[in-house]
Design a protein around this motif. Sequence first.
Motif, PDB file in Angstrom:
ATOM      1  N   ILE A  15       0.748  -1.242   0.110  1.00 47.91           N
ATOM      2  CA  ILE A  15      -0.266  -0.142   0.304  1.00 47.91           C
ATOM      3  C   ILE A  15       0.676   1.278   0.107  1.00 47.91           C
ATOM      4  N   LYS A 130     -11.026  -1.654  -4.714  1.00 49.95           N
ATOM      5  CA  LYS A 130     -11.247  -0.345  -3.607  1.00 49.95           C
ATOM      6  C   LYS A 130     -11.770  -1.122  -2.559  1.00 49.95           C
ATOM      7  N   GLN A 132     -11.859  -3.741  -1.281  1.00 52.32           N
ATOM      8  CA  GLN A 132     -11.000  -4.496  -0.230  1.00 52.32           C
ATOM      9  C   GLN A 132     -10.082  -3.507   0.518  1.00 52.32           C
ATOM     10  N   VAL A 133      -9.455  -2.821  -0.272  1.00 51.86           N
ATOM     11  CA  VAL A 133      -8.648  -1.704   0.492  1.00 51.86           C
ATOM     12  C   VAL A 133      -9.579  -0.940   1.697  1.00 51.86           C
ATOM     13  N   ASP A 137      -8.560  -0.404   5.483  1.00 50.14           N
ATOM     14  CA  ASP A 137      -8.717   0.916   6.357  1.00 50.14           C
ATOM     15  C   ASP A 137      -9.662   0.885   7.514  1.00 50.14           C
TER      16      ASP A 137
ATOM     17  N   SER B  14      -8.829   5.706  -1.487  1.00 50.32           N
ATOM     18  CA  SER B  14      -8.855   4.614  -0.618  1.00 50.32           C
ATOM     19  C   SER B  14      -7.448   4.203  -0.010  1.00 50.32           C
ATOM     20  N   ILE B  15      -6.730   4.090  -1.362  1.00 51.06           N
ATOM     21  CA  ILE B  15      -5.031   3.972  -0.785  1.00 51.06           C
ATOM     22  C   ILE B  15      -4.406   4.813   0.164  1.00 51.06           C
ATOM     23  N   ALA B  18      -5.698   4.459   3.425  1.00 50.40           N
ATOM     24  CA  ALA B  18      -5.137   3.196   4.143  1.00 50.40           C
ATOM     25  C   ALA B  18      -3.933   3.508   4.425  1.00 50.40           C
ATOM     26  N   GLN B  19      -2.977   3.936   3.704  1.00 53.07           N
ATOM     27  CA  GLN B  19      -1.628   4.214   3.782  1.00 53.07           C
ATOM     28  C   GLN B  19      -1.308   5.338   5.182  1.00 53.07           C
ATOM     29  N   ILE B 129      -5.526  -9.500  -0.930  1.00 51.57           N
ATOM     30  CA  ILE B 129      -5.609  -8.093  -1.057  1.00 51.57           C
ATOM     31  C   ILE B 129      -4.315  -7.691  -1.428  1.00 51.57           C
ATOM     32  N   LYS B 130      -3.086  -8.112  -0.718  1.00 53.75           N
ATOM     33  CA  LYS B 130      -1.969  -7.578  -1.100  1.00 53.75           C
ATOM     34  C   LYS B 130      -1.572  -7.663  -2.524  1.00 53.75           C
ATOM     35  N   VAL B 133      -3.357  -5.131  -4.849  1.00 46.45           N
ATOM     36  CA  VAL B 133      -2.658  -3.577  -4.513  1.00 46.45           C
ATOM     37  C   VAL B 133      -1.516  -4.018  -5.359  1.00 46.45           C
TER      38      VAL B 133
END
Lengths: 149, 149
Positions: A15, A130, A132-133, A137, B14-15, B18-19, B129-130, B133
């Motif tokens: 990420i 999206k 899933q991310v 979060d 979203s990323i 999440a980051q 998920i990883k 991404v």
Amino acid sequence: MTKPIRLNEQLCFSIYKAQKQFNHFYSQALAKYKLSYPQYITLLSLYEHGTMSVKEVGQTLNLDSGTLTPLMKRMEKDGWISRKRSAQDERRVDVSLTQKANDMRDEIYDHVGSCMTYLDFPEKVYEAIKSQVDTVDQHLTAIPDEKLQ
Amino acid sequence: MTKPIRLNEQLCFSIYKAQKQFNHFYSQALAKYKLSYPQYITLLSLYEHGTMSVKEVGQTLNLDSGTLTPLMKRMEKDGWISRKRSAQDERRVDVSLTQKANDMRDEIYDHVGSCMTYLDFPEKVYEAIKSQVDTVDQHLTAIPDEKLQ
DNA sequence: ATCGAGCTTATTGTAGACGATTTAATTAAG
DNA sequence: CTTAATTAAATCGTCTACAATAAGCTCGAT
């Protein structure tokens, strides 16, 4: 026996890298408008919700005034927004779009939209990733700080 | 007619969020070691690969010397690493782990590992998920800058 | 041996990000 | 109605992040 942590197997690192790539992607796509990614999402939020206080913008972006105040001063200098202290409540600073920002809106939407096609993900896949991310979060947000100490 | 861009439907956002959450997660989890997330992944990379030049660390993390030099100076001051100009090739600065870093390795692995359990994702889901991404990152990396201008 | 191309690190400048503090304005409580 | 608590924005300090530049070194070609 302790399990080693391999960087390339960590979701956080994926990420982290993807976020930086998106940053680069937008810095290129928005270069002609002299907008950074954080400035761009500030603009998007104002296009979507109209005039808001700094606090409200911060709530839509998860950013505090320490980040937004200088960022918005730069956006004001570049003619995208205007900032004015509220008459009703003088603690608030209301942020609104300029004529330039409104005039450029569709062009920016179109240009960014066309850049996005290079990402080359089918709608369904894009939305699945999206979502899933977003779940990641949410899980992270749900962890109380105390548990990590 | 131009399609509006809604922030909450954007994968980049979203990323981005999440980051930041991961950053907060690690700032809590690593507070007792006084390590930031970028410092932690620098440490992980050195645990994994052993002594490397600044350049090589940068390649494993996608960071340049402008970021790494001051970051590593702080890590040196805090006793995690030592930096020494290579005798063979005096352009290189070799970065190696201190006794403290090696002594703390397993404790850090264990502590972070236990914090990760609060994320509460089954192994399979986490990996799925990883991998998605990573795919986004690869697609972004594949886009030539020229196409975005 | 010397020059210069190219590589590597350091430095500088600009921008985010965030915690902590400060200041000013508003609201609530006694 | 005054004081205390709360809230909003700005400010400050520290730490990323990266482009651009400077500076130093290596190695190959002459």
